[in-house]
Design an enzyme around this catalytic site. Structure first.
Site, PDB file in Angstrom:
ATOM      1  N   LYS A  61       0.848  -1.201   0.000  1.00 30.30           N
ATOM      2  CA  LYS A  61       0.000   0.000   0.000  1.00 30.30           C
ATOM      3  C   LYS A  61       0.878   1.244   0.000  1.00 30.30           C
ATOM      4  O   LYS A  61       0.672   2.168  -0.792  1.00 30.30           O
ATOM      5  CB  LYS A  61      -0.900  -0.038   1.234  1.00 30.30           C
TER       6      LYS A  61
ATOM      7  N   ARG B 245      -2.755   3.526   8.648  1.00 32.53           N
ATOM      8  CA  ARG B 245      -3.129   2.326   7.877  1.00 32.53           C
ATOM      9  C   ARG B 245      -1.984   1.324   7.846  1.00 32.53           C
ATOM     10  O   ARG B 245      -0.846   1.683   7.583  1.00 32.53           O
ATOM     11  CB  ARG B 245      -3.479   2.719   6.443  1.00 32.53           C
TER      12      ARG B 245
ATOM     13  N   GLY C 128      -7.916  -8.126   5.647  1.00 33.73           N
ATOM     14  CA  GLY C 128      -8.609  -8.228   6.923  1.00 33.73           C
ATOM     15  C   GLY C 128      -7.729  -8.651   8.095  1.00 33.73           C
ATOM     16  O   GLY C 128      -8.222  -8.853   9.195  1.00 33.73           O
TER      17      GLY C 128
ATOM     18  N   MET D 187      -4.950  -7.012   9.361  1.00 34.40           N
ATOM     19  CA  MET D 187      -4.480  -5.924  10.206  1.00 34.40           C
ATOM     20  C   MET D 187      -5.415  -4.746  10.004  1.00 34.40           C
ATOM     21  O   MET D 187      -6.244  -4.759   9.118  1.00 34.40           O
ATOM     22  CB  MET D 187      -3.040  -5.586   9.832  1.00 34.40           C
TER      23      MET D 187
ATOM     24  N   ARG E 281      -3.793  -1.447  -6.164  1.00 35.85           N
ATOM     25  CA  ARG E 281      -3.019  -2.700  -6.136  1.00 35.85           C
ATOM     26  C   ARG E 281      -3.428  -3.524  -7.341  1.00 35.85           C
ATOM     27  O   ARG E 281      -4.464  -3.246  -7.960  1.00 35.85           O
ATOM     28  CB  ARG E 281      -3.260  -3.467  -4.852  1.00 35.85           C
TER      29      ARG E 281
ATOM     30  N   HIS F 269     -11.660 -40.528  -0.779  1.00 31.99           N
ATOM     31  CA  HIS F 269     -12.381 -41.311  -1.783  1.00 31.99           C
ATOM     32  C   HIS F 269     -13.251 -40.406  -2.649  1.00 31.99           C
ATOM     33  O   HIS F 269     -13.219 -40.464  -3.880  1.00 31.99           O
ATOM     34  CB  HIS F 269     -13.233 -42.372  -1.083  1.00 31.99           C
TER      35      HIS F 269
ATOM     36  N   ARG G 294      -4.434 -46.539 -23.605  1.00 35.57           N
ATOM     37  CA  ARG G 294      -4.407 -47.762 -22.794  1.00 35.57           C
ATOM     38  C   ARG G 294      -5.326 -48.784 -23.452  1.00 35.57           C
ATOM     39  O   ARG G 294      -6.546 -48.643 -23.392  1.00 35.57           O
ATOM     40  CB  ARG G 294      -4.890 -47.465 -21.382  1.00 35.57           C
TER      41      ARG G 294
ATOM     42  N   SER H  91       8.890 -43.401 -22.455  1.00 32.95           N
ATOM     43  CA  SER H  91       7.818 -42.633 -21.839  1.00 32.95           C
ATOM     44  C   SER H  91       7.798 -42.976 -20.353  1.00 32.95           C
ATOM     45  O   SER H  91       7.590 -44.129 -19.982  1.00 32.95           O
ATOM     46  CB  SER H  91       6.481 -42.977 -22.489  1.00 32.95           C
TER      47      SER H  91
ATOM     48  N   THR I 166       5.140 -42.261 -14.620  1.00 34.31           N
ATOM     49  CA  THR I 166       5.561 -41.817 -13.288  1.00 34.31           C
ATOM     50  C   THR I 166       4.619 -42.286 -12.181  1.00 34.31           C
ATOM     51  O   THR I 166       4.973 -42.178 -11.013  1.00 34.31           O
ATOM     52  CB  THR I 166       5.718 -40.282 -13.242  1.00 34.31           C
ATOM     53  N   ASN I 167       3.432 -42.778 -12.530  1.00 37.25           N
ATOM     54  CA  ASN I 167       2.607 -43.366 -11.466  1.00 37.25           C
ATOM     55  C   ASN I 167       3.296 -44.607 -10.916  1.00 37.25           C
ATOM     56  O   ASN I 167       3.533 -44.737  -9.719  1.00 37.25           O
ATOM     57  CB  ASN I 167       1.217 -43.736 -11.984  1.00 37.25           C
TER      58      ASN I 167
ATOM     59  N   CYS J 219       4.022 -39.785 -19.117  1.00 40.20           N
ATOM     60  CA  CYS J 219       2.585 -39.982 -19.280  1.00 40.20           C
ATOM     61  C   CYS J 219       1.900 -40.277 -17.963  1.00 40.20           C
ATOM     62  O   CYS J 219       0.749 -40.655 -17.924  1.00 40.20           O
ATOM     63  CB  CYS J 219       2.300 -41.075 -20.301  1.00 40.20           C
TER      64      CYS J 219
ATOM     65  N   TYR K 115       8.243 -34.356 -24.566  1.00 41.40           N
ATOM     66  CA  TYR K 115       6.821 -34.053 -24.422  1.00 41.40           C
ATOM     67  C   TYR K 115       6.299 -34.459 -23.057  1.00 41.40           C
ATOM     68  O   TYR K 115       6.927 -35.239 -22.338  1.00 41.40           O
ATOM     69  CB  TYR K 115       5.998 -34.759 -25.515  1.00 41.40           C
TER      70      TYR K 115
HETATM   71  P1  ADP Z   1      -7.795  -1.972   3.925  1.00 45.62           P
HETATM   72  O1  ADP Z   1      -6.388  -2.379   3.747  1.00 45.62           O
HETATM   73  O2  ADP Z   1      -8.585  -2.841   4.820  1.00 45.62           O
HETATM   74  O3  ADP Z   1      -8.456  -1.645   2.620  1.00 45.62           O
HETATM   75  P2  ADP Z   1      -7.394   0.842   4.240  1.00 45.62           P
HETATM   76  O4  ADP Z   1      -6.152   1.268   4.910  1.00 45.62           O
HETATM   77  O5  ADP Z   1      -7.367   0.901   2.764  1.00 45.62           O
HETATM   78  O6  ADP Z   1      -7.732  -0.598   4.748  1.00 45.62           O
HETATM   79  O7  ADP Z   1      -8.573   1.727   4.837  1.00 45.62           O
HETATM   80  C1  ADP Z   1      -9.888   1.319   5.085  1.00 45.62           C
HETATM   81  C2  ADP Z   1     -10.882   2.307   4.480  1.00 45.62           C
HETATM   82  O8  ADP Z   1     -10.630   3.640   4.895  1.00 45.62           O
HETATM   83  C3  ADP Z   1     -10.801   2.329   2.967  1.00 45.62           C
HETATM   84  O9  ADP Z   1     -12.093   2.456   2.446  1.00 45.62           O
HETATM   85  C4  ADP Z   1     -10.000   3.558   2.679  1.00 45.62           C
HETATM   86  O10 ADP Z   1     -10.279   4.083   1.426  1.00 45.62           O
HETATM   87  C5  ADP Z   1     -10.425   4.493   3.801  1.00 45.62           C
HETATM   88  N1  ADP Z   1      -9.364   5.456   4.113  1.00 45.62           N
HETATM   89  C6  ADP Z   1      -8.122   5.167   4.515  1.00 45.62           C
HETATM   90  N2  ADP Z   1      -7.390   6.285   4.679  1.00 45.62           N
HETATM   91  C7  ADP Z   1      -8.205   7.312   4.377  1.00 45.62           C
HETATM   92  C8  ADP Z   1      -8.042   8.729   4.346  1.00 45.62           C
HETATM   93  N3  ADP Z   1      -6.878   9.316   4.652  1.00 45.62           N
HETATM   94  N4  ADP Z   1      -9.085   9.484   3.985  1.00 45.62           N
HETATM   95  C9  ADP Z   1     -10.253   8.909   3.679  1.00 45.62           C
HETATM   96  N5  ADP Z   1     -10.488   7.578   3.681  1.00 45.62           N
HETATM   97  C10 ADP Z   1      -9.468   6.792   4.033  1.00 45.62           C
HETATM   98 MG    MG Z   2      -8.019  -0.514   1.305  1.00 45.99          MG
END
Ligand code: ADP
Ligand code: MG
Ligand code: MG
Length: 937
Positions: free
Chosen positions: A23, A94, A103, A105, A340, A456, A562, A808, A811-812, A876, A896
């Site tokens: 990020k 963040r 989810g 951190m 990302r 199974h 076969r 050939s 490998t089984n 094979c 192959y």
């Molecule tokens: P995650 O990795 O779970 O997406 P983020 O760090 O991206 O967490 O933040 C969670 C939410 O908060 C996201 O919707 C993000 O766009 C929003 N957010 C984060 N920083 C800011 C900011 N400086 N201003 C406004 N919204 C923010």
């Molecule tokens: Mg985010």
């Protein structure tokens, strides 16, 4: 020099995700290419590690000074002041490591609010509701993330006030309500921590940074990394991003949204995403209000839509990859908050790969390397409509790909019963057993609450090409009551469910599926793969239909046909049984004469479909008792036949008695078939035959049939069997040649361990060839080769290559004989334990054991090619369709790989990737030189 731990977005290295997290690096990169990112800075993962390493719960000396310097810069850039009521600066804190760990951190928003800055914010925005809304969000997030106050404590207060006021949705809350909530939240924090909520904004920042750092070592994150094998080399520590807050909830000229630069379900090159007017980021995800599709922005905020399109274009042009981005619009100004690489399904991956090459965004090589070959499997089975938005209720292992809906049934008999009436059913069991097999046939898909990918259910479903989810532990099955519990829902027989064997998810109700498609884009991509690949991709099939399908998938020949599968068909089995029961050579010859035309027709049909591609035919391999019923089955049948005989005789007697009683009747009563002598005779014949079979079965009994009288051993002790097959192959070839077809048959001998065996078989081949060439006046073009599936064959590869024109690797069997594991016993008894306890990393029957079996293969290739430099070498075994094994085969210089038809596209892509990734291009060049040298010397 003192190490720098903190980097402004304007200076951080956008390529260094290890240091700045994904990020953070992207926030730097976006800032530096001129995108509108709110000002901010990154605290590096190194700072995180050094904090976690030290015994004290303190940020390292100097770090807070660096942070203060950066905050001063932010103040300068924004004109706001951190902790001052006049135009207060608020920030988000963040997390973000090198790899995205969704989810795991947390993020804290609106940091910098306290009693006085809150009043400043309210005055500045003249919006009391907005101020208290921001405040209560901050207290809850900070309380939870930084101070460890359980979320429920806040939710209780929140829900109680909503209930008291009779308000359903959060938007219904007024400033007064939110003010009360904020005050009560402060109380919750005080009560839980024993201290008042921190008023000092730098205290807030310090506590928040440490909390985000610590979340890296939290149980959730540690478990996640273990589960997904994330090593410290891949991601070590989390960075902390401090970002100036921007507000999407400042009125109708504000908004927040998330977008993909292309449709991640289809790959279509179009704006894709959702947004909410007057909302904060989390609202989009939290599902409190329903977001709108981004296209609606063209009406609501046309100018901003234009800006968003521009943002999207810049992102793709810069990253050369589909992006998943977050943005916020504050009072008409668009800010990008995150980007990302987008996660897509297989169809979208393939389509975007090809289209981005067309748009000059990426090269063909990049396009090929961008797609994980395994995901192509999704495209060859029905799959869930990507537009569906149902929530899964259980998660199991993706045991056999494809999606299916149907009425749930709890045992195989019910499955069969309902299936016969035309119902679509899903068989749900704790585990399945071999006796459930009829239920598999009747079901659309299989779901089990226990067992793994080699259970199974999984193995059988894969064999049948039916979707299967195995080991969905969240489901409690009660077979007796014909019901199951899935996360608080009680499922009864007949309730509809949907399973997705591609990802292991289970849904309630029916979700529409879409049929598999071999799109134009996939064809293009695989063609590019073929162009760079050195390995050819062949297929394992034994019927013309399967062969035709494999050709559609791009198979370049048959690597393994076969022939025993042909023997098993309904119309041949009785002849095969006669052949086995024959007591004399003449009797056996007679049965073989009847089989000959059938086999010839089989081979001809295959040649016709495959021409001009090579077709490798393996001579009979399994022990012949496999064509007979088991001893137990025969005994039971005999028992029943004898009972039947008694019944028939009894009815005959009864008829006789009735004749006596009806004396004088006009018509004499004659018992119909089979209740007469003819019937008895027929049954006697059947009994005699079954007794003969039973005798034969007992005679053929082997303690260890897999190591017994099979393969070439059978061919040498009963030479007439192989002679018939060889004749069938070469006659079919001669007929095709006469019809003007170019074909390349290859005769392959199984289970060979010594060159002498091969010589004996080749003699028959040569004799047959000469006779046929005389007879038809043509030259037959074919190859003669051997399977390598016995360890001794590897050791004698140099000698075998004097006779064999190709190898050939089976490998089984080679894996079985290298490990001395019998596959079934291993997978059912100890292998799962071995894998779980890391005694063996993988199941060697699925993933080629490079260290053991692979070494043998290396030796065999080397020695074989010393004898015959142009020796063709393939694989094979089942592993031939596995990308990692394909990579190995490429590096081991095989010619192959051969795999089942649905794996062919996967193997083609993997073969292309192997060429692109492998240093062996260079090695091959060297090898060629060496070979030439040897020839000269
Ligand atoms: P995650 O990795 O779970 O997406 P983020 O760090 O991206 O967490 O933040 C969670 C939410 O908060 C996201 O919707 C993000 O766009 C929003 N957010 C984060 N920083 C800011 C900011 N400086 N201003 C406004 N919204 C923010
Ligand atoms: Mg985010
Ligand atoms: Mg074998």
């Amino acid at each position: 020099m003192i190490k720098q731990y903190v980097f402004s977005f304007t200076e951080g290295d956008g390529k260094n995700k290890k240091l700045l997290g994904g990020k953070g690096a992207n926030l730097c990169e976006m800032t530096q290419i001129g995108l509108n990112v709110p000002p901010g800075f990154v605290i590096s993962t190194e700072a995180c590690l050094s904090y976690l390493d030290s015994a004290k719960d303190e940020l390292q000396a100097g770090l807070m000074n660096e942070v203060r310097d950066q905050m001063a810069l932010l103040e300068k850039q924004t004109g706001k002041k951190f902790g001052e009521p006049d135009n207060p600066l608020l920030v988000s804190v963040r997390s973000g490591s090198a790899l995205s760990m969704p989810g795991m951190m947390d993020t804290i928003l609106n940091l910098g609010l306290n009693m006085s800055t809150l009043q400043g914010l309210i005055k500045q925005t003249s919006n009391e509701r907005f101020g208290y809304d921001a405040y209560r969000r901050f207290i809850q997030l900070f309380g939870k993330v930084a101070l460890g106050v359980p979320d429920e404590k806040f939710d209780e207060v929140f829900d109680a006030i909503k209930a008291r006021e009779g308000i359903a949705a959060d938007v219904g809350l007024t400033a007064t309500h939110l003010k009360e909530i904020s005050e009560r939240f402060l109380g919750v924090v005080h009560e839980h921590t024993g201290k008042p909520f921190p008023e000092d904004v730098y205290d807030q920042l310090n506590v928040a940074i440490r909390a985000v750092f610590r979340s890296w070592g939290g149980k959730r994150a540690v478990d996640y990394r273990r589960e997904f094998n994330i090593t410290p080399e891949m991601a070590n520590g989390t960075a902390v991003n401090i970002v100036t807050m921007v507000f999407g909830n400042m009125g109708d000229d504000s908004a927040t949204g998330v977008g993909f630069t292309r449709n991640p379900g289809t790959g279509e090159n179009t704006m894709y995403g959702e947004y909410l007017v007057n909302a904060q980021g989390e609202d989009v995800v939290a599902g409190i209000r329903t977001p709108k599709p981004v296209q609606e922005m063209t009406n609501e905020m046309p100018a901003l839509y234009e800006q968003l399109v521009e943002l999207r274009n810049k992102l793709e042009a810069h990253y050369h990859e589909v992006q998943d981005y977050e943005y916020t619009i504050e009072k008409g100004i668009l800010y990008c908050l995150q980007t990302r690489n987008g996660k897509m399904n297989a169809q979208a991956l393939v389509r975007t790969s090809v289209e981005m090459v067309g748009e000059d965004l990426i090269t063909r090589e990049q396009a090929l390397l961008r797609v994980d070959p395994e995901v192509l499997e999704q495209l060859l089975h029905p799959r869930l409509d990507p537009e569906h938005n149902s929530q899964a209720v259980a998660q199991g292992l993706p045991a056999s790909p494809g999606a299916a809906s149907g009425k749930v049934v709890f045992d195989a008999d019910r499955a069969e019963l309902l299936g016969r009436t035309g119902e679509q059913v899903i068989l749900l069991r704790e585990e399945t057993k071999p006796e459930d097999i009829h239920g598999f046939f009747a079901s659309q898909g299989i779901l089990t609450s226990r067992g793994g990918k080699t259970s199974h259910a999984a193995v059988v479903a894969r064999g049948m090409g039916k979707p299967c989810v195995a080991g969905a532990e969240g489901i409690e099955v009660d077979t007796r009551k014909r019901q199951a519990r899935v996360s608080n829902v009680l499922l009864h027989e007949g309730d509809t469910i949907t399973i997705d064997g591609g990802n292991g998810k289970v849904y309630l109700g029916e979700i529409p599926t879409i049929p598999p498609e071999f799109s134009q884009e996939l064809k293009t991509l695989l063609q590019w793969a073929d162009e760079v690949a050195r390995l050819k991709v062949m297929t394992n099939v034994d019927t013309p239909e399967a062969a035709a399908r494999a050709v559609d998938y791009g198979a370049m020949g048959i690597g393994l046909c076969r022939t025993e599968r042909m023997f098993n068909a309904q119309d041949r089995l009785p002849i095969v049984v006669d052949m086995i029961l024959a007591n004399t050579l003449a009797e056996r010859q007679e049965a073989l004469e009847r089989l000959l035309p059938i086999q010839r027709a089989d081979f001809k049909a295959l040649f016709q479909v495959m021409a001009p591609r090579p077709v490798t035919i393996r001579l009979l391999d399994p022990p012949i008792h496999e064509f007979l019923p088991s001893e137990r089955q025969l005994e039971a049948e005999l028992e029943r036949l004898k009972q039947l005989r008694n019944t028939v005789e009894g009815v005959g007697d009864l008829m006789g008695a009735m004749q006596l009683l009806a004396e004088g009747a006009a018509q004499p009563i004659t018992p119909p078939m089979p209740f007469n002598e003819n019937g008895v005779e027929l049954i006697d014949q059947a009994i005699a035959k079954k007794e003969l079979m039973l005798l034969k079965v007992r005679e053929l009994f082997e303690v260890n049939p897999m190591l017994g009288h099979r393969g070439v051993r059978l061919g040498i002790t009963y030479p007439e069997i192989y002679a018939m097959q060889i004749r069938a192959v070469l006659q079919a070839a001669a007929e095709c040649a006469e019809e003007g077809l170019t074909i390349h048959p290859e005769i392959m001998v199984p289970q060979v361990c010594t060159a002498e065996e091969l010589l004996r078989v080749r003699e028959v081949v040569l004799e047959t060839q000469h006779a046929l060439e005389q007879e038809h006046g043509i030259k037959l073009d074919y190859k003669f080769g051997t399977m390598i599936e016995v360890v001794r064959a590897c050791m004698r590869a140099g000698k075998l290559a004097e006779v064999a024109e190709f190898f050939s690797f089976g490998t089984n069997d080679l894996t079985q004989s290298t490990f001395s594991f019998s596959r079934e016993d291993a997978e059912n008894k100890f292998l799962p334990f071995y894998n779980e306890n890391r005694i063996l990393q993988d199941n060697p029957f699925e993933v080629l054991d490079v260290k053991g079996v692979g070494e043998l293969m290396h030796l065999a290739v080397e020695w074989g090619r010393q004898t015959r430099p142009d020796l063709k070498v393939g694989i094979c075994g089942e592993q031939g369709g596995h990308p990692a094994s394909i990579r190995f085969c490429h590096d081991a210089n095989l010619t192959y790989v051969s795999c089942s038809p649905p794996r062919v596209p996967i193997a083609r892509l993997a073969a292309g990737q192997a060429s692109l990734m492998s240093p062996s291009r260079v090695i091959i060049a060297n090898l060629k030189e060496q070979e030439e040298l040897e020839v000269i010397v």
